[in-house]
Design a protein around this motif. Structure first.
Motif, mmCIF file in Angstrom:
data_model
loop_
_atom_site.group_PDB
_atom_site.id
_atom_site.type_symbol
_atom_site.label_atom_id
_atom_site.label_comp_id
_atom_site.label_asym_id
_atom_site.label_seq_id
_atom_site.Cartn_x
_atom_site.Cartn_y
_atom_site.Cartn_z
ATOM 1 N N ARG B 180 -75.672 -63.979 44.921
ATOM 2 C CA ARG B 180 -75.016 -63.867 43.618
ATOM 3 C C ARG B 180 -74.224 -62.566 43.466
ATOM 4 O O ARG B 180 -73.101 -62.571 42.954
ATOM 5 C CB ARG B 180 -76.073 -64.007 42.500
ATOM 6 C CG ARG B 180 -76.637 -65.418 42.376
ATOM 7 C CD ARG B 180 -77.981 -65.428 41.691
ATOM 8 N NE ARG B 180 -79.022 -64.840 42.541
ATOM 9 C CZ ARG B 180 -80.132 -64.292 42.102
ATOM 10 N NH1 ARG B 180 -80.360 -64.221 40.803
ATOM 11 N NH2 ARG B 180 -81.022 -63.798 42.942
ATOM 12 N N GLU B 181 -74.798 -61.462 43.929
ATOM 13 C CA GLU B 181 -74.097 -60.183 43.757
ATOM 14 C C GLU B 181 -72.783 -60.142 44.533
ATOM 15 O O GLU B 181 -71.731 -59.822 43.973
ATOM 16 C CB GLU B 181 -75.009 -59.010 44.119
ATOM 17 C CG GLU B 181 -74.416 -57.672 43.707
ATOM 18 C CD GLU B 181 -74.401 -56.665 44.828
ATOM 19 O OE1 GLU B 181 -74.424 -55.468 44.548
ATOM 20 O OE2 GLU B 181 -74.353 -57.072 45.999
ATOM 21 N N PRO B 182 -72.766 -60.475 45.830
ATOM 22 C CA PRO B 182 -71.481 -60.476 46.537
ATOM 23 C C PRO B 182 -70.504 -61.514 45.976
ATOM 24 O O PRO B 182 -69.292 -61.271 45.959
ATOM 25 C CB PRO B 182 -71.854 -60.772 47.993
ATOM 26 C CG PRO B 182 -73.251 -61.261 47.984
ATOM 27 C CD PRO B 182 -73.897 -60.713 46.750
ATOM 28 N N ALA B 183 -71.032 -62.657 45.509
ATOM 29 C CA ALA B 183 -70.145 -63.653 44.898
ATOM 30 C C ALA B 183 -69.466 -63.016 43.684
ATOM 31 O O ALA B 183 -68.252 -63.173 43.470
ATOM 32 C CB ALA B 183 -70.935 -64.890 44.493
ATOM 33 N N SER B 184 -70.251 -62.305 42.903
ATOM 34 C CA SER B 184 -69.720 -61.639 41.714
ATOM 35 C C SER B 184 -68.694 -60.568 42.093
ATOM 36 O O SER B 184 -67.609 -60.498 41.511
ATOM 37 C CB SER B 184 -70.903 -61.045 40.938
ATOM 38 O OG SER B 184 -70.552 -59.872 40.268
ATOM 39 N N PHE B 185 -68.996 -59.753 43.079
ATOM 40 C CA PHE B 185 -68.079 -58.681 43.505
ATOM 41 C C PHE B 185 -66.784 -59.246 44.092
ATOM 42 O O PHE B 185 -65.739 -58.607 44.043
ATOM 43 C CB PHE B 185 -68.750 -57.779 44.561
ATOM 44 C CG PHE B 185 -69.717 -56.778 43.989
ATOM 45 C CD1 PHE B 185 -70.134 -56.847 42.669
ATOM 46 C CD2 PHE B 185 -70.214 -55.746 44.785
ATOM 47 C CE1 PHE B 185 -71.033 -55.918 42.147
ATOM 48 C CE2 PHE B 185 -71.103 -54.809 44.271
ATOM 49 C CZ PHE B 185 -71.521 -54.895 42.953
ATOM 50 N N CYS B 186 -66.845 -60.434 44.692
ATOM 51 C CA CYS B 186 -65.683 -61.004 45.377
ATOM 52 C C CYS B 186 -65.001 -62.109 44.576
ATOM 53 O O CYS B 186 -64.080 -62.777 45.067
ATOM 54 C CB CYS B 186 -66.075 -61.546 46.748
ATOM 55 S SG CYS B 186 -66.557 -60.243 47.906
ATOM 56 N N GLY B 187 -65.463 -62.356 43.342
ATOM 57 C CA GLY B 187 -64.802 -63.336 42.485
ATOM 58 C C GLY B 187 -64.934 -64.773 42.949
ATOM 59 O O GLY B 187 -64.025 -65.581 42.776
ATOM 60 N N VAL B 188 -66.078 -65.106 43.572
ATOM 61 C CA VAL B 188 -66.306 -66.489 43.996
ATOM 62 C C VAL B 188 -67.610 -67.005 43.379
ATOM 63 O O VAL B 188 -68.242 -66.305 42.587
ATOM 64 C CB VAL B 188 -66.348 -66.607 45.544
ATOM 65 C CG1 VAL B 188 -64.974 -66.318 46.143
ATOM 66 C CG2 VAL B 188 -67.400 -65.673 46.143
ATOM 67 N N VAL B 189 -67.993 -68.232 43.744
ATOM 68 C CA VAL B 189 -69.167 -68.859 43.153
ATOM 69 C C VAL B 189 -70.334 -68.798 44.136
ATOM 70 O O VAL B 189 -70.198 -69.214 45.291
ATOM 71 C CB VAL B 189 -68.865 -70.331 42.794
ATOM 72 C CG1 VAL B 189 -70.119 -71.030 42.254
ATOM 73 C CG2 VAL B 189 -67.736 -70.398 41.779
ATOM 74 N N GLY B 190 -71.457 -68.250 43.689
ATOM 75 C CA GLY B 190 -72.639 -68.156 44.558
ATOM 76 C C GLY B 190 -73.857 -68.736 43.871
ATOM 77 O O GLY B 190 -74.162 -68.369 42.741
ATOM 78 N N LEU B 191 -74.526 -69.654 44.554
ATOM 79 C CA LEU B 191 -75.694 -70.315 43.970
ATOM 80 C C LEU B 191 -76.948 -70.002 44.768
ATOM 81 O O LEU B 191 -77.004 -70.232 45.977
ATOM 82 C CB LEU B 191 -75.476 -71.835 43.953
ATOM 83 C CG LEU B 191 -76.688 -72.696 43.565
ATOM 84 C CD1 LEU B 191 -77.072 -72.498 42.111
ATOM 85 C CD2 LEU B 191 -76.403 -74.171 43.834
ATOM 86 N N LYS B 192 -77.948 -69.476 44.078
ATOM 87 C CA LYS B 192 -79.273 -69.352 44.685
ATOM 88 C C LYS B 192 -80.124 -70.490 44.154
ATOM 89 O O LYS B 192 -80.436 -70.539 42.972
ATOM 90 C CB LYS B 192 -79.963 -68.035 44.338
ATOM 91 C CG LYS B 192 -81.299 -67.906 45.095
ATOM 92 C CD LYS B 192 -82.372 -67.130 44.349
ATOM 93 C CE LYS B 192 -83.256 -67.989 43.461
ATOM 94 N NZ LYS B 192 -84.438 -68.560 44.097
#
Lengths: 479, 489
Positions: B180-192
């Motif tokens: 989630r954190e790298p998704a947030s930093f890179c402007g993409v979608v991350g699902l845990k």
């Protein structure tokens, strides 16, 4: 003060390999003796990313062992990690059980000089075995064989209820017999599938406080266990008598010198950092599951013994020897079914078979022939096809090259000569060749008959029917 | 639009209509990697040649009708702690620099079964320990929005590769926020996903009771599609849950009318960047406009979660990483006098400082005399955190919090301050501690143009709820259409 003034306190941790077909956390086979690392997979080699899956048979076997030793079975149990580094432990932790073992508060009853005695069991838990290090004579280093890594074990921990090396041996034999009867372990001591850590301490009689204990690890023969305990008792008493204090340490028993030696220095006191294994879910057992296992428990040694005393009229001593091993006991019962002569089968097992096992340091499970073949051997004697002296030779042959006794006597030409004509021929020949003995006999020396019979036996290479031979000589000598 | 800018569902349409072939798609991606990788350094291993060859084979199989299915020939990137048979799996560590797994992780088997094409293994913080990908043994990955900034971590390579269009989507792993954190930093979608939804078999373990594999994608629909592929019970992982298979795309209705969104005020307190807060408040307004009910409540667990997280994660890691001992497949020191020295030197030289720090911490909290004070207490806190969440989910369908207290920070600015780095996990670790699903989606950019992520937390196995909630927002905000990474130098 002497040894009589001291009380000996011994507790045991017994490790028994379970005879499941596959390992505890993967589906690799558990067979002993395969080429190094041929019975391994990414899981038991602890490759990164692999996960354990508990073999349900292991739980079943451990519960069986618990029920057969009067334990309470835990409905809610778990696996824990025991962390330490060693090359034979590929994950750097052993999956074991720490504070919630599968079985607790049991006991095993043994016979002592003072009568029956209950040895309490603290617990039985499941865990995985480690691999093995082989010293490489060529390269000078050590090579790791992980075939044994992940083989299931149960550890059976007793309370410090044992008071002598005799009691220890009786306890170990009884426990071994129970595990064999319920078929959860083959208990082959030479292969290390039944081994014990022995904790020994002494205290002056009447003392309330326990003495400091020492531990001897991985002992796998009754003889060395007895010797090691005796040595350790004397050593500890000597230390105390000399005004010293016994140190708590792990010792190694050296069979050659007959002494114990400290195994590792105390600086290395291990902290195993036990914690619940997060890769495995809790072990929850239902009443129904436990009840089902209870219903499959076979007849245990104590009950077989009672039956042998009643049904077959065996002596207490013989019944004890036979029921001390499931394999002997099965051999006994199987052979009786074939030959219907319990007395004879009993004698064979107690005398010749036991003697050969002792001489060759073989365990009953390693007996290479089956009960059917032993039964047939007894029938051959009963029918007069072979003499009992030939039968002893047949038995030796059955141990060396196991096959049906009929085949052995056929091949070896050991069939007893019971033909009257043939016997007469030999008798006449012997009489003719030994006139002095004939004269001696007739002169009143009965012993001479024995000599003549012996000569005839020699002539027939032991095959002549001894009763017929005796009879024939008597008849001929009367003339 | 460039091929590599398309989402996977858009690619699927163009493949279906024969506007594109698999070979075109794979070629476009390997070209893109050739162009951008030198700046971003998202990969540990690039499989360009392999991928193009496989695309050709796959194309043939499709043409012959041997392979069907919606994902045949779709490229993917894999975080380098997921075991891939025959391909190096390094965990971005010197310890496993040359380790080639003899088996495929369960998620890899699933990806391969679909006929997907692996473009390469993606960079990460060593053994997934870190939040910036600066702790990679090889090199730090750069943030595609600004190459002087970190991409987040530990799945920084996965997020940066997706953001820079070097892969259409990727698999990451999340132990305390690592998806989630790298998704947030890179402007993409991350699902845990919920703990137990995806098999961990073949994921090199960091903290077994917290680790989950999950998708990092360009949009929410792709996230649901990749989750469809990787979710499901696995006999090889007894902590994976046996439940009916769902189609996670079916829930993407975009309707949030009547949905109850809880906003825990403690997650918006001191320490949270003002611009991040402002974007989150905008998001709340947007949800209200879309018909959801947004309500503030108290969930005072964050700081306890963080403490217990670092105890539990380090404790499990100290044991999990014991197998990297210099004996079998790992780095081994050159010279040693005895066994103890072999262990000591191999592990001292093979592990980086952050990994060592956590092993030492974990060893300490498990040692006799300290177990009760630390590990046992942390597990008790864990139960309390779960209870607090359970209470919250009696009232709310979804909980809305920032993904990270800040946007991506400058490379080098925190890597020497472990405590500050640990604090960056404050918004994400509670989700792992409680085993819940959480998704991070972009909700805007700050004044420097760096993406800001918001996190939607759902109840156990309620991925559908958070996916749909995220989808509704994404459809309304249209972040991808308005903002693109600029590779600022």
């Amino acid at each position: 003060m002497s040894r009589e003034d001291y009380e000996v306190i011994i507790g045991l941790e017994v490790h028994a390999e379970l005879s499941t077909k596959t390992k505890i956390f993967c589906s690799c086979p558990t067979k002993f003796g395969a080429a190094p690392n041929t019975q391994t997979c990414p899981i038991c080699m602890a490759m990164p990313g692999t996960l354990p899956v508990l073999n349900e048979k292991v739980v079943e076997y451990a519960v069986k062992a618990g029920l057969a030793t009067n334990c309470e079975i835990s409905r809610n149990s778990k696996n824990d990690r025991k962390n330490y580094f060693y090359p034979d432990l590929p994950k750097a932790y052993q999956i074991s059980q720490y504070d919630k073992p599968l079985c607790e508060h049991g006991y095993v009853e043994i016979d002592t000089k003072e009568g029956k005695k209950k040895i309490r069991l603290t617990r039985i838990h499941i865990e995985e075995d480690a691999g093995k290090l082989n010293h490489d004579e060529f390269a000078g280093g050590s090579l790791v064989d992980l075939n044994r890594a992940g083989v299931p074990l149960i550890e059976i921990v007793s309370e410090p209820d044992l008071r002598s090396s005799e009691e220890v041996e009786a306890y170990l034999r009884k426990l071994k017999a129970i595990l064999e009867y319920i078929e959860v372990s083959d208990c082959k001591m030479q292969e290390g599938s039944y081994r014990a850590d022995v904790n020994v301490s002494v205290r002056k009689k009447g003392d309330q406080k326990l003495g400091t204990r020492t531990e001897m690890k991985n002992m796998n023969s009754f003889r060395s266990i007895t010797r090691a305990i005796e040595y350790e008792i004397d050593r500890q008493i000597d230390v105390i008598e000399d005004g010293g204090e016994v140190e708590q340490e792990t010792l190694r028993w050296d069979d050659v010198s007959g002494k114990t030696f400290p195994m590792r220095d105390k600086e290395d006191a291990q902290d195993y950092r036990y914690f619940p294994d997060p890769d495995l879910v809790a072990i929850k057992l239902s009443e129904e599951y436990i009840e089902n296992i209870k219903n499959t428990l076979p007849e245990l040694p104590e009950s077989r013994k009672e039956r042998y005393l009643k049904e077959y009229g065996l002596s207490e001593k013989d019944a004890n020897i036979i029921t001390s091993s499931k394999y002997l006991s099965d051999l006994f019962e199987g052979a009786i079914k074939v030959c219907n002569n319990p007395k004879a089968v009993n004698n064979w097992i107690i005398s010749d078979i036991s003697r050969i096992l002792n001489e060759t340091e073989m365990e009953p499970i390693e007996i290479p022939f089956d009960s059917n073949q032993l039964g047939k051997l007894v029938i051959l004697i009963d029918k007069g096809t072979i003499s009992s002296s030939i039968a002893k030779k047949v038995l030796v042959e059955m141990f060396e090259h196991p096959r049906d006794p009929e085949d052995i006597i056929d091949e070896k030409g050991w069939v007893q000569i019971s033909d009257e004509g043939a016997i007469k021929e030999v008798v006449l020949k012997v009489l003719e060749a030994n006139p002095q003995s004939v004269a001696d006999y007739k002169g009143g020396k009965d012993k001479a008959l024995g000599f003549l019979v012996g000569q005839a036996m020699k002539e027939t290479r032991g095959k002549a029917n001894p009763q017929m031979l005796n009879q024939m000589f008597l008849e001929e000598l009367k003339r | 639009m460039e091929i590599t800018e398309l989402t996977v569902h858009e690619l699927q349409e163009k493949l279906k209509s024969k506007e594109l072939t698999i070979k075109d798609v794979t070629k476009a991606y390997t070209d893109r990697i050739a162009e951008k990788e030198k700046d971003v350094q998202a990969f540990v291993t690039v499989l360009a040649e392999d991928a193009n060859k496989k695309a050709e084979e796959m194309q043939e199989k499709i043409d012959n009708g041997e392979v069907k299915g919606d994902f045949a020939g779709i490229p993917i990137g894999i975080k380098d702690n997921i075991c891939t048979k025959g391909i190096k799996t390094t965990c971005s560590s010197k310890m496993l620099e040359n380790f080639v797994s003899p088996y495929d992780a369960t998620v890899m088997e699933k990806v391969n079964q679909e006929g997907m094409i692996n473009l390469g293994k993606l960079n990460m913080d060593e053994f997934a320990m870190g939040g910036s990908t600066e702790y990679s043994y090889f090199y730090p990955t750069k943030n595609p929005w600004n190459l002087n900034k970190v991409p987040g971590g530990s799945s920084g390579g996965s997020a940066a590769a997706v953001a820079s269009n070097m892969v259409p989507w990727a698999l990451g792993s999340d132990t305390g926020g690592s998806i989630r954190e790298p998704a947030s930093f890179c402007g993409v979608v991350g699902l845990k996903p919920t703990y137990g939804l995806v098999s961990r078999y073949g994921l090199v373990a960091f903290a077994s009771s917290l680790d989950q594999i999950g998708p990092i994608t360009k949009d929410v629909r792709d996230s649901a599609m990749l989750l469809n592929i990787i979710a499901g019970h696995d006999k090889k992982d007894t902590t994976s849950v046996d439940m009916e298979k769902k189609d996670y795309t079916a829930c993407l209705k975009g309707d949030v009318k009547g949905l109850k969104i809880g906003v825990p005020k403690e997650f918006y307190a001191e320490g949270i960047n003002e611009e991040v807060k402002a974007k989150l408040y905008e998001a709340m307004d947007r949800y209200k406009t879309l018909g959801a009910e947004v309500e503030e409540f108290s969930l005072d667990i964050a700081k306890y979660s963080l403490a217990s997280y670092y105890i539990i994660a380090c404790a499990e890691a100290s044991s999990n990483l014991g197998r990297f001992d210099g004996i079998r497949y790992t780095y081994r020191t050159g010279e040693f006098k005895n066994l103890k020295e072999l262990y000591k030197k191999s592990r001292s030289e093979g592990f980086g400082p952050e990994v060592k720090r956590r092993i030492i911490l974990g060893t300490y909290v498990l040692s006799s005399g300290y177990y009760d004070a630390y590990y046992k207490k942390a597990q008790q806190v864990r139960t309390l955190v779960m209870n607090e969440f359970n209470k919250a989910f009696e009232k709310y369908n979804v909980i809305l919090v920032p993904t990270s207290p800040t946007v991506a920070f400058d490379i080098g600015s925190k890597s020497n301050n472990p405590l500050e780095m640990y604090l960056a996990d404050i918004c994400t670790v509670s989700v792992n501690i409680a085993g819940l699903p959480g998704i991070s989606i972009p909700c805007g950019v700050d004044k420097e143009g760096m993406p800001i992520g918001m996190q939607l937390i759902g109840n156990k196995f309620c991925e559908e709820t958070i996916l749909n909630t995220a989808y509704a927002f994404e459809q309304d905000l249209k972040f991808r259409e308005n903002y693109k990474p600029e590779f600022k130098k």
